[in-house]
Write an enzyme that holds these catalytic residues in place. Structure first.
Site, PDB file in Angstrom:
ATOM      1  N   SER A   1      -1.089 -10.945   1.604  1.00 44.15           N
ATOM      2  CA  SER A   1      -1.763 -10.101   0.670  1.00 44.15           C
ATOM      3  C   SER A   1      -0.792  -9.157  -0.094  1.00 44.15           C
ATOM      4  O   SER A   1      -1.065  -8.545  -1.227  1.00 44.15           O
ATOM      5  CB  SER A   1      -2.604  -8.856   1.459  1.00 44.15           C
ATOM      6  OG  SER A   1      -1.730  -8.633   2.776  1.00 44.15           O
TER       7      SER A   1
ATOM      8  N   HIS B   1      -1.309  -1.162   1.585  1.00 44.10           N
ATOM      9  CA  HIS B   1      -0.842  -2.249   0.764  1.00 44.10           C
ATOM     10  C   HIS B   1      -0.350  -1.705  -0.395  1.00 44.10           C
ATOM     11  O   HIS B   1      -0.457  -0.386  -0.786  1.00 44.10           O
ATOM     12  CB  HIS B   1      -1.948  -3.199   0.422  1.00 44.10           C
ATOM     13  CG  HIS B   1      -2.174  -4.082   1.792  1.00 44.10           C
ATOM     14  ND1 HIS B   1      -2.889  -3.707   2.748  1.00 44.10           N
ATOM     15  CD2 HIS B   1      -1.934  -5.402   1.628  1.00 44.10           C
ATOM     16  CE1 HIS B   1      -3.002  -4.596   3.672  1.00 44.10           C
ATOM     17  NE2 HIS B   1      -2.636  -5.767   2.977  1.00 44.10           N
TER      18      HIS B   1
END
Length: 290
Positions: free
Chosen positions: A43, A270
């Protein structure tokens, strides 16, 4: 009637024009062939949570402005992006989801450049550590080191016992399929700050004593990624210094990583768009790409 001098000047201009026209016609034949670039990874490579999302494969939650796309646009490379949120090293050689091919299927002997981040999802290292430590931090009201007390060296032990050999095996398999490719293996930018920040506790509810615990865990993971990269002939792109001061506790516009709570991405902890941009820039610098 033109004088001899004028006739000579006209002839010179005509010759120069012909030479220029010939050069312009011939130029495309000598134009550089775009790099055959394949982006692999998890990711952090996919830019999961950064919009706009690549609708061709919603399972992988891949952004169209992730660092591979930024790098390809800047260099004119021909990009094949098979990054996928949640990917582990095993997903290089097996299908992560039904209908999603193993990532290494995208590379071959004609591949010029490969980039990737991988390893953070093996043993659920990131997910377990951040979520469990965040839960423990809330329950302790930010005091002590409850996560370290509960897990001790278990995360580090799993990195050494499982993640490192898996990384090396995956990178060795990549090298076998793309022997001529230049491979850049990116480290993970800092998630937590170098010291506890009480003002950040609502966004990143990690107890004061667990901040250095998680920081050391991430440093350990990155060192293992670096070791596997170097042992398989890849270039390790180090973010230890570059991302310092850009962790999830920093304000918007400074941070590269979004916090666990109250962030701007749909996927917390993230990289945001700025983080993906900086990851691309540092990779280009490390690989000598203009």
């Amino acid at each position: 009637m033109p004088t001899p001098a004028l006739r000579r000047a006209a002839a010179t201009v005509s010759a120069l024009a012909g030479t220029l026209a010939l050069g312009l016609t011939a130029a495309p034949a000598h134009a550089a062939t775009p790099l055959n670039y394949v982006a692999l990874g998890d990711s952090y490579s996919a830019g999961s949570g950064v919009t706009p999302i690549d609708t061709s494969n919603l399972l992988c939650l891949r952004s169209t402005v992730n660092y591979p796309h930024v790098l390809a646009k800047a260099t004119g490379a021909s990009l094949t992006d098979v990054t996928c949120g949640g990917a582990e090293t095993k997903d290089f050689t097996q299908s992560q989801y039904s209908g999603v091919a193993p990532q290494l299927d995208a590379v071959n002997a004609n591949t010029d450049l490969v980039t990737l981040t991988i390893g953070g999802n093996d043993n659920s290292t990131f997910l377990s550590a951040i979520v469990d430590c965040g839960t423990a931090g809330v329950l302790s009201a930010g005091f002590g080191h409850p996560c370290k007390d509960k897990y001790g060296t278990s995360f580090d032990d799993a990195i050494d016992a499982n993640t490192y050999p898996a990384l090396k095996s995956a990178l060795t398999a990549l090298r076998a399929k793309a022997p001529n490719a230049r491979v850049a293996v990116l480290g993970y930018p800092w998630i937590v700050p170098s010291a506890f920040d009480a003002s950040c506790f609502l966004k990143l509810p990690i107890a004061s004593g667990d901040i250095p615990y998680l920081r050391a865990l991430q440093a350990h993971l990155n060192s293992v990624v670096q070791r596997a990269a170097q042992e398989t002939g890849a270039t390790f792109v180090d973010f230890a210094q570059a991302s310092d001061g850009h962790d999830a506790c920093q304000p918007s516009g400074t941070r590269w990583i979004e916090p666990l709570l109250f962030g701007s991405n749909i996927v917390p902890v993230h990289p945001n768009a700025l983080g993906e941009q900086r990851m691309a820039e540092r990779t280009m610098s490390a690989m000598g790409l203009g």
